[in-house]
Scaffold this motif. Sequence first.
Motif, PDB file in Angstrom:
ATOM      1  N   MET A   1       0.828  -1.181   0.000  1.00  0.00           N
ATOM      2  CA  MET A   1       0.000   0.000   0.000  1.00  0.00           C
ATOM      3  C   MET A   1       0.876   1.249   0.000  1.00  0.00           C
ATOM      4  SD  MET A   1      -2.858   1.076   2.749  1.00  0.00           S
ATOM      5  CE  MET A   1      -4.216   1.942   2.089  1.00  0.00           C
ATOM      6  N   ASP A   2       0.557   2.175  -0.849  1.00  0.00           N
ATOM      7  CA  ASP A   2       1.323   3.397  -1.007  1.00  0.00           C
ATOM      8  C   ASP A   2       0.808   4.430  -0.014  1.00  0.00           C
ATOM      9  OD1 ASP A   2       3.406   4.530  -2.654  1.00  0.00           O
ATOM     10  OD2 ASP A   2       1.862   5.937  -3.306  1.00  0.00           O
ATOM     11  N   LYS A   3       1.633   4.811   0.950  1.00  0.00           N
ATOM     12  CA  LYS A   3       1.217   5.755   1.986  1.00  0.00           C
ATOM     13  C   LYS A   3       1.831   7.119   1.717  1.00  0.00           C
ATOM     14  CE  LYS A   3       1.603   1.930   5.096  1.00  0.00           C
ATOM     15  NZ  LYS A   3       2.648   1.261   5.788  1.00  0.00           N
ATOM     16  N   ALA A   4       1.011   8.126   1.499  1.00  0.00           N
ATOM     17  CA  ALA A   4       1.520   9.480   1.307  1.00  0.00           C
ATOM     18  C   ALA A   4       1.725  10.106   2.673  1.00  0.00           C
ATOM     19  CB  ALA A   4       0.552  10.310   0.478  1.00  0.00           C
ATOM     20  N   MET A   5       2.890  10.712   2.851  1.00  0.00           N
ATOM     21  CA  MET A   5       3.220  11.351   4.111  1.00  0.00           C
ATOM     22  C   MET A   5       3.478  12.835   3.842  1.00  0.00           C
ATOM     23  SD  MET A   5       5.924   8.479   5.441  1.00  0.00           S
ATOM     24  CE  MET A   5       6.511   9.571   6.716  1.00  0.00           C
ATOM     25  N   PRO A   6       2.596  13.715   4.309  1.00  0.00           N
ATOM     26  CA  PRO A   6       2.854  15.146   4.068  1.00  0.00           C
ATOM     27  C   PRO A   6       4.060  15.626   4.861  1.00  0.00           C
ATOM     28  CG  PRO A   6       0.921  14.855   5.442  1.00  0.00           C
ATOM     29  CD  PRO A   6       1.388  13.486   5.055  1.00  0.00           C
ATOM     30  N   ARG A   7       4.867  16.448   4.248  1.00  0.00           N
ATOM     31  CA  ARG A   7       6.030  17.052   4.888  1.00  0.00           C
ATOM     32  C   ARG A   7       6.033  18.533   4.523  1.00  0.00           C
ATOM     33  NH1 ARG A   7       7.724  13.353   8.424  1.00  0.00           N
ATOM     34  NH2 ARG A   7       8.410  11.468   7.449  1.00  0.00           N
ATOM     35  N   ILE A   8       6.470  19.351   5.448  1.00  0.00           N
ATOM     36  CA  ILE A   8       6.625  20.776   5.168  1.00  0.00           C
ATOM     37  C   ILE A   8       8.114  21.015   4.952  1.00  0.00           C
ATOM     38  CG2 ILE A   8       6.340  23.126   6.031  1.00  0.00           C
ATOM     39  CD1 ILE A   8       3.695  21.635   5.485  1.00  0.00           C
ATOM     40  N   LEU A   9       8.433  21.588   3.811  1.00  0.00           N
ATOM     41  CA  LEU A   9       9.819  21.826   3.449  1.00  0.00           C
ATOM     42  C   LEU A   9       9.891  23.160   2.736  1.00  0.00           C
ATOM     43  CD1 LEU A   9      12.548  20.411   3.581  1.00  0.00           C
ATOM     44  CD2 LEU A   9      12.026  19.372   1.405  1.00  0.00           C
ATOM     45  N   ASN A  10      10.625  24.098   3.321  1.00  0.00           N
ATOM     46  CA  ASN A  10      10.719  25.433   2.734  1.00  0.00           C
ATOM     47  C   ASN A  10       9.339  25.992   2.424  1.00  0.00           C
ATOM     48  OD1 ASN A  10      13.462  25.350   2.887  1.00  0.00           O
ATOM     49  ND2 ASN A  10      13.770  24.733   0.777  1.00  0.00           N
ATOM     50  N   ALA A  11       8.417  25.829   3.375  1.00  0.00           N
ATOM     51  CA  ALA A  11       7.053  26.347   3.271  1.00  0.00           C
ATOM     52  C   ALA A  11       6.265  25.734   2.112  1.00  0.00           C
ATOM     53  CB  ALA A  11       7.045  27.872   3.175  1.00  0.00           C
ATOM     54  N   ARG A  12       6.730  24.613   1.566  1.00  0.00           N
ATOM     55  CA  ARG A  12       5.982  23.911   0.535  1.00  0.00           C
ATOM     56  C   ARG A  12       5.564  22.573   1.115  1.00  0.00           C
ATOM     57  NH1 ARG A  12       9.987  23.557  -4.400  1.00  0.00           N
ATOM     58  NH2 ARG A  12      11.440  23.263  -2.716  1.00  0.00           N
ATOM     59  N   GLN A  13       4.326  22.194   0.871  1.00  0.00           N
ATOM     60  CA  GLN A  13       3.906  20.877   1.322  1.00  0.00           C
ATOM     61  C   GLN A  13       4.183  19.883   0.205  1.00  0.00           C
ATOM     62  OE1 GLN A  13       0.159  20.609   3.235  1.00  0.00           O
ATOM     63  NE2 GLN A  13       0.001  18.432   2.962  1.00  0.00           N
ATOM     64  N   ILE A  14       4.820  18.800   0.568  1.00  0.00           N
ATOM     65  CA  ILE A  14       5.097  17.757  -0.405  1.00  0.00           C
ATOM     66  C   ILE A  14       4.559  16.441   0.146  1.00  0.00           C
ATOM     67  CG2 ILE A  14       7.152  18.884  -1.339  1.00  0.00           C
ATOM     68  CD1 ILE A  14       8.814  16.886   0.273  1.00  0.00           C
ATOM     69  N   ALA A  15       4.260  15.539  -0.740  1.00  0.00           N
ATOM     70  CA  ALA A  15       3.813  14.212  -0.325  1.00  0.00           C
ATOM     71  C   ALA A  15       4.689  13.191  -1.022  1.00  0.00           C
ATOM     72  CB  ALA A  15       2.357  14.012  -0.710  1.00  0.00           C
ATOM     73  N   PHE A  16       5.026  12.141  -0.315  1.00  0.00           N
ATOM     74  CA  PHE A  16       5.808  11.091  -0.931  1.00  0.00           C
ATOM     75  C   PHE A  16       5.459   9.774  -0.282  1.00  0.00           C
ATOM     76  CE2 PHE A  16       8.449  13.271   2.211  1.00  0.00           C
ATOM     77  CZ  PHE A  16       8.704  12.245   3.108  1.00  0.00           C
ATOM     78  N   SER A  17       5.750   8.743  -0.968  1.00  0.00           N
ATOM     79  CA  SER A  17       5.476   7.400  -0.508  1.00  0.00           C
ATOM     80  C   SER A  17       6.610   6.914   0.386  1.00  0.00           C
ATOM     81  CB  SER A  17       5.335   6.481  -1.725  1.00  0.00           C
ATOM     82  OG  SER A  17       5.555   5.144  -1.374  1.00  0.00           O
ATOM     83  N   SER A  18       6.267   6.391   1.541  1.00  0.00           N
ATOM     84  CA  SER A  18       7.313   5.859   2.425  1.00  0.00           C
ATOM     85  C   SER A  18       8.017   4.682   1.756  1.00  0.00           C
ATOM     86  CB  SER A  18       6.733   5.457   3.774  1.00  0.00           C
ATOM     87  OG  SER A  18       5.744   4.464   3.620  1.00  0.00           O
ATOM     88  N   ASP A  19       7.294   3.924   0.929  1.00  0.00           N
ATOM     89  CA  ASP A  19       7.918   2.811   0.204  1.00  0.00           C
ATOM     90  C   ASP A  19       8.945   3.334  -0.791  1.00  0.00           C
ATOM     91  OD1 ASP A  19       6.369   0.973   1.572  1.00  0.00           O
ATOM     92  OD2 ASP A  19       4.833   0.888   0.003  1.00  0.00           O
ATOM     93  N   ARG A  20       8.598   4.392  -1.525  1.00  0.00           N
ATOM     94  CA  ARG A  20       9.531   4.956  -2.505  1.00  0.00           C
ATOM     95  C   ARG A  20      10.756   5.535  -1.813  1.00  0.00           C
ATOM     96  NH1 ARG A  20       8.345   5.855  -7.761  1.00  0.00           N
ATOM     97  NH2 ARG A  20       9.573   7.770  -7.781  1.00  0.00           N
ATOM     98  N   ILE A  21      10.556   6.202  -0.674  1.00  0.00           N
ATOM     99  CA  ILE A  21      11.692   6.761   0.064  1.00  0.00           C
ATOM    100  C   ILE A  21      12.611   5.638   0.518  1.00  0.00           C
ATOM    101  CG2 ILE A  21      12.389   8.002   2.165  1.00  0.00           C
ATOM    102  CD1 ILE A  21      11.272   9.771  -0.113  1.00  0.00           C
ATOM    103  N   HIS A  22      12.040   4.577   1.048  1.00  0.00           N
ATOM    104  CA  HIS A  22      12.839   3.427   1.482  1.00  0.00           C
ATOM    105  C   HIS A  22      13.641   2.862   0.310  1.00  0.00           C
ATOM    106  CE1 HIS A  22      13.592  -0.858   2.207  1.00  0.00           C
ATOM    107  NE2 HIS A  22      13.892  -0.451   3.428  1.00  0.00           N
ATOM    108  N   ASP A  23      12.986   2.661  -0.831  1.00  0.00           N
ATOM    109  CA  ASP A  23      13.664   2.118  -2.006  1.00  0.00           C
ATOM    110  C   ASP A  23      14.764   3.059  -2.505  1.00  0.00           C
ATOM    111  OD1 ASP A  23      11.967  -0.052  -1.857  1.00  0.00           O
ATOM    112  OD2 ASP A  23      10.691   0.581  -3.528  1.00  0.00           O
ATOM    113  N   CYS A  24      14.497   4.356  -2.468  1.00  0.00           N
ATOM    114  CA  CYS A  24      15.487   5.336  -2.908  1.00  0.00           C
ATOM    115  C   CYS A  24      16.700   5.310  -1.980  1.00  0.00           C
ATOM    116  CB  CYS A  24      14.852   6.727  -2.959  1.00  0.00           C
ATOM    117  SG  CYS A  24      15.945   7.994  -3.610  1.00  0.00           S
TER     118      CYS A  24
END
Length: 71
Positions: A1-24
């Motif tokens: 399951m692809d889980k989007a995790m919101p993050r605030i970075l330089n006042a921009r909200q981004i979403a990414f998959s914890s699976d993709r981050i792990h693989d990267c």
Amino acid sequence: MDKAMPRILNARQIAFSSDRIHDCKESLGTEFHLMIDHALSVGWSLDEVAVALNGLVAEEIAVPERAITLH
């Protein structure tokens, strides 16, 4: 399951998959550690390397042309 995790970075909200981050991270890990080992071998301390890498990451993210992509 692809889980989007919101993050605030330089006042921009981004979403990414914890699976993709792990693989990267897994994909980059070996070269990342080789880069750190090289820096240590030429005399930089681990603290200096960590701060320098953190600064480079912050600079890279701050460049508007390198806007973070959402997956």
